[in-house]
Design an enzyme around this catalytic site. Structure first.
Site, PDB file in Angstrom:
ATOM      1  N   ASP A 352      20.052  15.751  11.807  1.00 41.44           N
ATOM      2  CA  ASP A 352      21.770  16.224  11.995  1.00 41.44           C
ATOM      3  C   ASP A 352      22.281  14.813  12.631  1.00 41.44           C
ATOM      4  O   ASP A 352      21.933  14.339  13.379  1.00 41.44           O
ATOM      5  CB  ASP A 352      21.874  17.304  12.823  1.00 41.44           C
ATOM      6  CG  ASP A 352      23.335  17.653  13.088  1.00 41.44           C
ATOM      7  OD1 ASP A 352      23.995  17.905  12.117  1.00 41.44           O
ATOM      8  OD2 ASP A 352      23.745  17.913  14.183  1.00 41.44           O
ATOM      9  N   GLU A 388      21.230  12.517   8.083  1.00 41.29           N
ATOM     10  CA  GLU A 388      22.709  12.814   7.612  1.00 41.29           C
ATOM     11  C   GLU A 388      23.462  11.412   8.325  1.00 41.29           C
ATOM     12  O   GLU A 388      23.703  11.549   9.511  1.00 41.29           O
ATOM     13  CB  GLU A 388      23.170  14.123   8.498  1.00 41.29           C
ATOM     14  CG  GLU A 388      24.487  14.353   8.175  1.00 41.29           C
ATOM     15  CD  GLU A 388      25.355  15.565   8.960  1.00 41.29           C
ATOM     16  OE1 GLU A 388      25.795  16.543   8.292  1.00 41.29           O
ATOM     17  OE2 GLU A 388      24.957  15.824  10.116  1.00 41.29           O
TER      18      GLU A 388
END
Length: 712
Positions: A352, A388
């Site tokens: 993330d 990401e």
């Protein structure tokens, strides 16, 4: 006041970090460069009474450590760390606050929000410069000395090659909360996800790798709890080594339950990928609570403003940013990753806000210390690493910027595909996305799989909602519909929300099939959002992070339309599996290989000829073909390939287009494999080269070229 009891303790070792049981006792080791004293606190089995408080006797290379010979698995514990309380210097030590061990393998209980959980006195005129003396222990979860033993028997990772990988993003709780085959006591848990019927469904889709939203121990935000909501997605980590007990049917065996889930998925040939949050923690900014890192060594664990160390650098948008430039913090993160690979046997990680992991003092650096550490690590080199590639800090958007060995979520694929099918992106914009975005990723020997293509993910509309709503409908989140992105690139096909109009329903269904076909027929690594295979809806909510409710839970009562869509997904994944031309490990470039006399990809117009340059400039041109030649060189070895040649036709025009199937020397027929205008399988109907096929408005078709050497 808890009585402080003296206890025999040995020196122990500074490694490994955490609480490590060796069969006769437990070694405690905690990094803190700036502490003056560290105490380990032992609690009774309820976690309510602190039984003993023992000072760790040794300090070696900034590691505090000690060994307790009679502490066994199941023991609850926490830390109290002494040192200067000087926020303006970056230090927030407060021994009145019980702290969680960053290396804890398991936790018991939940965080109960109380003012005592803050290192400063809430409401004081000096704000976070004040010092709070209340004990936070009764409100804190406790760490557990864990026995991580498990009999894996013959279970092994399927080690799915990258070119065959299809990710399937799912939430442990939401995926099984409404599944009729999962016993109620197991719903929403690792054990529920390991249920035979659940795994059978995942396996039948043809996906290879389940990517789980965060399962690390995390904290619920107090402002959400006050509104009757929760941090459903779990992007609020507190423990990087421990599964969250909320996902365990039996919290006393949460580690073993997680391992059993992994084993069952592996037995079915399915990999397990974890979405991990190593960019920030649940402790927030200077006004946030003191739960772990902030009280252990704030100045080491977090990035602080260089000239105002009272305040935090907030490149994550969550209040704080983990300091991945600090060697011991890098070590903690890589130790965590290796633990989940070696001990828990997961197959990879999706990071993330991955740009944070590559940030140094001067910003993003694809040769950062963390990326170098991963790149040379023999354990991490054998698993899938997916970034990401963005955060909200300066220069945070870095799609294509990660080094070799990494794959990245490609939001350009999502945006372009959505725009193309709603008629707002030209054909020329889509073509590089169909070819694994070589304009972004084709450098340094990176392969097409580096582009993780997706149309939908946990964040945003589901696929059904992408063709059902023009606007977000997040009222249930309690923020007056002001949260979530307004840039959805969605199209409701004429009516906002559900409708019984048969024409609109048919168009929406076809658009769903078009988007799925675009995803699963493109080069790169596809990612499918769980439930999209049967039309799951979130009722227009595009930011369901706080919805532990039927808005987020997968509804398995999907009816005939859902079953038809499942069969369509199965056909697409079978094509990808059976036709290697759809998943080659070389970027398609469209240039002629002079030695072989072959182009790997040729773009075809509706007349059946190669698209002229002026054709791409025609903004009214919405229909084109992608001809992938199976004779093209498939690897670095200079020889012709022997794959089937395939033609994929994309028509985003609202009306029918007569498309002439291109000629090919020595070949007489094209076999139709997919037509998104046809709900049922059309059968393998043959068409002559040079024949015109009526391509329905807004549809995708797939043909395979037949010859004497290849039969359907």
């Amino acid at each position: 006041m808890t009585e402080i009891v003296k206890r025999t303790i040995r020196e122990g070792l500074p490694h490994p970090r955490g609480a490590t049981w060796d069969g006769t006792g437990t070694n405690f080791a905690l990094f803190s460069a700036n502490a003056t004293k560290v105490e380990v606190c032992l609690f009774d089995s309820s976690g309510k009474q602190e039984l003993q408080r023992i000072e760790l006797p040794e300090f070696t290379d900034e590691i505090w450590h000690g060994y307790l010979p009679d502490v066994a698995p199941g023991q609850l514990y926490g830390y109290r760390v002494h040192g200067p309380y000087a926020p303006e210097e970056g230090h927030r030590f407060n021994p009145n606050k019980l702290l969680l061990d960053p290396y804890a393998r398991a936790h018991a209980g939940q965080l109960i929000w109380n003012d005592a959980c803050f290192g400063y006195t809430i409401g004081h005129e000096d704000a976070d410069l004040s010092f709070d003396e209340r004990d936070s222990a009764e409100f804190m979860p406790k760490c557990i000395v864990a026995d991580t033993g498990f009999d894996w028997q013959e279970s092994r990772s399927p080690l799915v090659p990258w070119d065959r990988t299809i990710f399937y993003e799912a939430h442990v709780r939401g995926y099984t909360m409404r599944h009729p085959a999962v016993p109620e006591s197991l719903r929403g848990t690792f054990a529920g996800l390991a249920t035979k019927e659940v795994i059978q469904h995942i396996k039948s889709l043809g996906v290879t790798s389940v990517e789980l939203l965060p399962i690390h121990m995390f904290a619920n935000d107090s402002h959400l709890l006050d509104k009757g909501l929760t941090n459903y997605w779990g992007y609020n980590s507190l423990g990087f080594f421990a599964p969250d007990p909320r996902y365990a049917a039996n919290p006393a065996r949460m580690v073993q339950e997680f391992k059993d889930m992994v084993a069952r998925l592996h037995d079915a040939g399915i990999e397990v990928i974890l979405d991990v949050v190593h960019n920030h923690t649940a402790e927030g900014n200077e006004r946030g609570p003191t739960l772990s890192f902030k009280g252990i060594d704030n100045a080491s664990y977090y990035r602080l403003m260089p000239d105002e160390k009272r305040f935090y650098i907030n490149d994550t948008g969550t209040g704080n940013t983990l300091n991945i430039s600090q060697p011991r913090v890098i070590q903690m993160v890589t130790d965590s990753l290796r633990y989940w690979v070696n001990e828990m046997r997961v197959d990879g990680f999706r990071f993330d806000l991955g740009t944070i992991l590559a940030r140094e003092v001067n910003g993003f650096d694809n040769q950062s210390g963390f990326l170098k550490a991963c790149g040379q690590d023999p354990v991490l080199g054998g698993v899938k690493l997916i970034a990401e590639p963005w955060d909200c800090g300066p220069g945070g958007y870095q799609v294509g910027g990660f080094p070799p060995g990494w794959a990245e979520w490609n939001d350009k694929f999502r945006d372009t595909a959505r725009d193309f099918w709603k008629g707002e992106a030209p054909a020329a914009a889509l073509t590089p996305r169909l070819c694994a975005s070589g304009d972004i990723f084709n450098h340094q020997g990176r392969k097409p799989y580096a582009s993780v293509n997706f149309i939908t993910a946990h964040d945003g509309f589901t696929l059904n909602d992408t063709v059902t709503y023009n606007d977000k409908h997040n009222e249930a989140n309690g923020e007056d519909n002001n949260d979530g992105s307004s840039d959805n690139r969605s199209w409701n096909c004429g009516v906002e929300g559900p409708t019984d109009d048969p024409e609109i329903v048919a168009l929406r269904d076809r658009q769903v099939r078009n988007l799925l076909a675009t995803l699963l027929l493109s080069h790169g690594t596809p990612l499918l959002l769980a439930g999209d295979e049967f039309g799951r809806t979130q009722q227009g909510n595009n930011n369901a992070y706080c919805q532990d409710s039927e808005i987020s839970w997968v509804d398995w009562d999907f009816g005939e339309r859902g079953r038809d869509l499942i069969h369509f997904v199965e056909r697409l994944t079978a094509l990808r599996r059976n036709f290697p031309i759809l998943r080659r490990q070389r970027f398609l470039t469209g240039t002629i290989n002079e030695e072989l006399g072959v182009k790997d990809v040729t773009w075809i117009n509706a007349s059946g000829a190669e698209m002229p340059d002026e054709g791409w400039a025609d903004e009214n041109m919405h229909c084109f073909g992608m001809l992938m030649d199976g004779r093209a060189q498939p690897t670095g070895v200079r020889k012709r390939g022997d794959d089937r040649t395939m033609l994929v036709i994309f028509n985003s025009h609202y009306d029918l287009v007569n498309f002439t199937l291109p000629e090919s020397a020595g070949h007489a027929t094209w076999t139709l494999l997919i037509d998104t205008n046809v709900v049922e399988h059309p059968g393998e109907e043959d068409f002559a080269t040079g024949q015109a096929y009526q391509v329905t408005g807004r549809s995708v078709l797939v043909f395979a070229l037949d010859s004497d050497e290849h039969t359907p």
